[in-house]
Scaffold this active site. Structure first.
Site: not given
Length: 402
Positions: A196, A222, A360
């Site tokens: 990721d 991002k 998160c």
């Protein structure tokens, strides 16, 4: 020279809000004028569906869309553009791999390996496929500083592990994980690896061939690009073997009422009309990043990290979370006696934008036995002056609530 003040002028949001201190870049980055103009230009001059029309606008739209795929492939040094799958973002890419790669391969007793610092988007998809197949979700722990336990990783790697999914940079702790070393360790055991790269894609030059990574995911929003865009890179062998999990137009080769055959990669994973304008514009965002230089961006983040830690350390009652030796431009902290949400709310009234909550990553909060943190995350348009304003704002909050 790398000048955040000059770079700031490229972002219209700061012309509208002159005093804005935007420190929520781990959530999403602001967009430069060139990206905004590129998306507008698409709708004004090239708007049509891709791969389906033979008229001029359709050909132009397709060229922009596929040109962006080529640009993304060059950006991460993918062997072939067809190994770049367009998604709606990192979460979508991880779910695609979980459903199309892991789910068909998992048997009862098999394992999926992740780390304890993963974003929920790199935890829940694996948890769910494990539940569906009665497989086990195994977790690599980290220490108090926020560093992965590599010995535990070595102990957890075994032939039962069907995939290792790992963040490059923790969105909460800022830890930069040694992904090259981890990929090599996993491959020694025959374990495929998904990385990721949502938090690292703008500041680290990622070469998927040098890393020998099997899957890599990141989001456009991002890296100064449009929301609703993302990239999944995959090893060609795996992508060819994987079945699609979304069905409809564009991803087919031949359809009858009895049977459907699917298009080759990448198109078999791109059902329906995509976010064409956003994906076409993603190439402009990558050009913008390369014009600044990822090494320059990384160095700037380190300057801000060091300055931020120094300035905030003098605040009474502050506790930092994530102090790994290798760390990016993210600072998570709490202040004794003040809830993170109260801090963020009052700072927000001063146009100082930070994030508060569990980010998160609830397992991280459970590890530290806290409800959440305040997170300041930096980007190219942030300066040491922004950190001074953050410190002043925190002092005012403490004066009112402390």
């Amino acid at each position: 020279m790398f000048s955040p003040q000059q770079i700031r002028q490229s972002f219209p949001v700061f012309q509208h809000f002159h005093d804005l201190v935007y420190l929520d870049n781990a959530s999403t980055t602001q967009k430069p004028q060139v990206v905004i103009e590129a998306e507008r230009a698409y709708y004004e001059q090239h708007n049509a569906n891709v791969h389906r029309g033979i008229y001029r606008l359709a050909a132009e739209a397709t060229a922009l869309y596929e040109g962006s795929r080529e640009r993304c492939a060059r950006f991460i040094n993918a062997p072939q553009a067809k190994q770049v799958i367009f998604t709606s973002g990192t979460t979508d890419g991880i779910n695609l791999v979980a459903q199309c790669f892991a789910l068909p391969r998992l048997e009862p007793g098999d394992q999926v390996l992740i780390s304890a610092m993963e974003h929920h988007s790199n935890l829940i998809p694996w948890q769910q496929v494990c539940l569906a197949k009665k497989a086990e979700l195994k977790v690599i722990p980290f220490n108090w500083k926020g560093e992965l336990d590599l010995q535990a990783l070595k102990d957890l790697l075994n032939p039962k592990v069907k995939i290792l999914a790992l963040t490059h940079i923790s969105n909460t702790l800022g830890t930069i994980n040694p992904i090259a070393e981890i990929i090599a360790l996993a491959h020694e055991q025959g374990v495929p690896v998904l990385v990721d790269a949502a938090q690292s894609i703008s500041s680290h030059q990622i070469d998927v061939q040098a890393l020998d990574v099997d899957f890599l995911v990141f989001s456009g929003h991002k890296i100064f690009g449009p929301t609703g865009t993302g990239v999944l890179y995959g090893r060609e062998k795996f992508l060819k073997e994987m079945p699609p999990y979304r069905f409809g137009g564009e991803m087919i080769r031949d359809v009858t009422f009895e049977k459907t055959t699917f298009a080759p990669i990448p198109h078999k994973f791109e059902a329906g009309t995509p976010n064409i304008a956003g994906i076409a514009t993603l190439a402009t965002a990558l050009d913008f990043v390369e014009s600044l230089g990822q090494k320059n961006i990384a160095a700037h983040l380190q300057i801000l990290l060091a300055a931020g830690m120094e300035k905030l350390s003098s605040i009474p009652g502050i506790q930092f979370y994530g102090e790994a030796a290798q760390k990016s431009g993210i600072i998570s902290f709490t202040i004794e006696g003040i809830h993170p949400h109260d801090l963020a709310t009052i700072l927000g009234q001063q146009d100082i934008c930070i994030r508060a909550g569990h980010h998160c990553t609830q397992p991280i909060m459970d590890f530290y036995d806290i409800p959440g943190t305040v997170r300041a995350s930096f980007s190219v348009y942030n300066s040491v002056e922004d950190l001074d304003k953050l410190k002043q704002g925190l002092a005012q909050v403490i004066g009112v609530m402390g």
